[in-house]
Write an enzyme that holds these catalytic residues in place. Sequence first.
Site, PDB file in Angstrom:
ATOM      1  N   CYS A  27     -14.308   2.915   5.646  1.00 39.57           N
ATOM      2  CA  CYS A  27     -13.259   3.016   4.876  1.00 39.57           C
ATOM      3  C   CYS A  27     -13.407   3.450   3.414  1.00 39.57           C
ATOM      4  CB  CYS A  27     -12.538   1.339   4.683  1.00 39.57           C
ATOM      5  SG  CYS A  27     -12.649   0.472   6.321  1.00 39.57           S
TER       6      CYS A  27
ATOM      7  N   ARG B   9       0.818  -1.168  -0.018  1.00 39.75           N
ATOM      8  CA  ARG B   9      -0.071  -0.022  -0.057  1.00 39.75           C
ATOM      9  C   ARG B   9       0.748   1.301   0.086  1.00 39.75           C
ATOM     10  NH1 ARG B   9      -5.485   0.412   3.077  1.00 39.75           N
ATOM     11  NH2 ARG B   9      -5.823   1.780   1.554  1.00 39.75           N
TER      12      ARG B   9
ATOM     13  N   HIS C 172      -7.653  -1.909  12.008  1.00 37.31           N
ATOM     14  CA  HIS C 172      -7.786  -0.448  12.003  1.00 37.31           C
ATOM     15  C   HIS C 172      -8.900  -0.058  13.214  1.00 37.31           C
ATOM     16  CE1 HIS C 172      -6.250  -0.128   7.800  1.00 37.31           C
ATOM     17  NE2 HIS C 172      -5.195   0.448   8.634  1.00 37.31           N
TER      18      HIS C 172
ATOM     19  N   ALA D 262     -12.110  -7.327   1.533  1.00 38.43           N
ATOM     20  CA  ALA D 262     -10.563  -6.637   1.459  1.00 38.43           C
ATOM     21  C   ALA D 262     -10.298  -6.281   2.801  1.00 38.43           C
ATOM     22  CB  ALA D 262     -10.674  -5.845   0.515  1.00 38.43           C
TER      23      ALA D 262
HETATM   24  N1  ARG Z   1      -7.153  -3.978   2.077  1.00 38.53           N
HETATM   25  C1  ARG Z   1      -7.267  -2.843   2.817  1.00 38.53           C
HETATM   26  C2  ARG Z   1      -5.931  -3.206   3.932  1.00 38.53           C
HETATM   27  O1  ARG Z   1      -5.776  -4.099   4.448  1.00 38.53           O
HETATM   28  C3  ARG Z   1      -8.394  -2.370   3.495  1.00 38.53           C
HETATM   29  C4  ARG Z   1      -8.336  -1.196   4.229  1.00 38.53           C
HETATM   30  C5  ARG Z   1      -9.594  -0.841   4.957  1.00 38.53           C
HETATM   31  N2  ARG Z   1      -9.367   0.281   5.700  1.00 38.53           N
HETATM   32  C6  ARG Z   1      -9.918   0.931   6.819  1.00 38.53           C
HETATM   33  N3  ARG Z   1      -9.616   2.095   7.239  1.00 38.53           N
HETATM   34  N4  ARG Z   1     -10.162   0.090   7.627  1.00 38.53           N
HETATM   35  O2  ARG Z   1      -5.381  -2.208   4.054  1.00 38.53           O
END
Ligand code: ARG
Length: 268
Positions: free
Chosen positions: A252, A82, A158, A246
């Site tokens: 998100c 990312r 998160h 995901a």
């Molecule tokens: N696949 C992403 C990750 O793992 C999902 C992010 C979701 N974002 C959030 N703010 N919870 O980073």
Amino acid sequence: MCPPEYYGIEYEINPWMDRKQGADRGLAITQWNDLRRLLEEAGATIDCMEPVAGLPDLVFTANAAMIYRDLAIAARFRHPQRQAEEPHAQAWLAERGFAIKSLGEDVYFEGAGDALFCGETLFAGYRIRSAIGGHQRVGDLLDCRVISLELVDPRYYHLDTCFCPIAPGIAIYYPQAFDGYGQRALQESVEELIPVAEQEASNFACNAVVVGRTVITNSGCPALHEALSKHGFTPQGTPLGEFVKAGGSAKCLTLRLDGEEAAGWKKK
Ligand code: ARG
């Protein structure tokens, strides 16, 4: 928001992601458009970031930065998959007049995914993605009280997957995502805490977007919706299953550029 043109499950960086299962991009586009429409009906104006091929998680704009007035505290992603999102998000925010502030290359910080205001206090999640070292820097920068909360369950990696301020003094949370200290800290510092049960938490009930009195979540969160109605809010559900694959949902997929509803500074 960022349209899901290049969205998909191309790597696995949280327990929800499974490359073998994949995601249905056509359905994801429909779900994303429906969410956008609901947000607009609730009174939000949506500004879109260009999607970029090869950056499937760019749709999760909550992680791009943390916004405070005209300041954007830029994300530093833990996972290299990312990190390539960082320059795109920063350029986009700078174009819109935000002053970009970085906490430093060495400090992981995943934006509004891990840092949420409830009233005057910033609640910040750490360990799985963001690093606790960054919280103090954010507090110094914004001159605000920061309460650091350790996230103990990898499925709730998160803060915005297990905690959602909805107005000053009121928030929803999934208690088991925090340790005993975190649960007590939340109970002592938020007057009205609405707990979410395991089943709805795993359906991303806490990953809600608040626009005025409207609270938008993934569909299938009836108990939370009932509790929100009792508190005078208008809950709305919309299917977001392709994004749950995901590890994300309504919240998100958005980044508030004018401050969360529950942020005390928004009213000043
Ligand atoms: N696949 C992403 C990750 O793992 C999902 C992010 C979701 N974002 C959030 N703010 N919870 O980073």
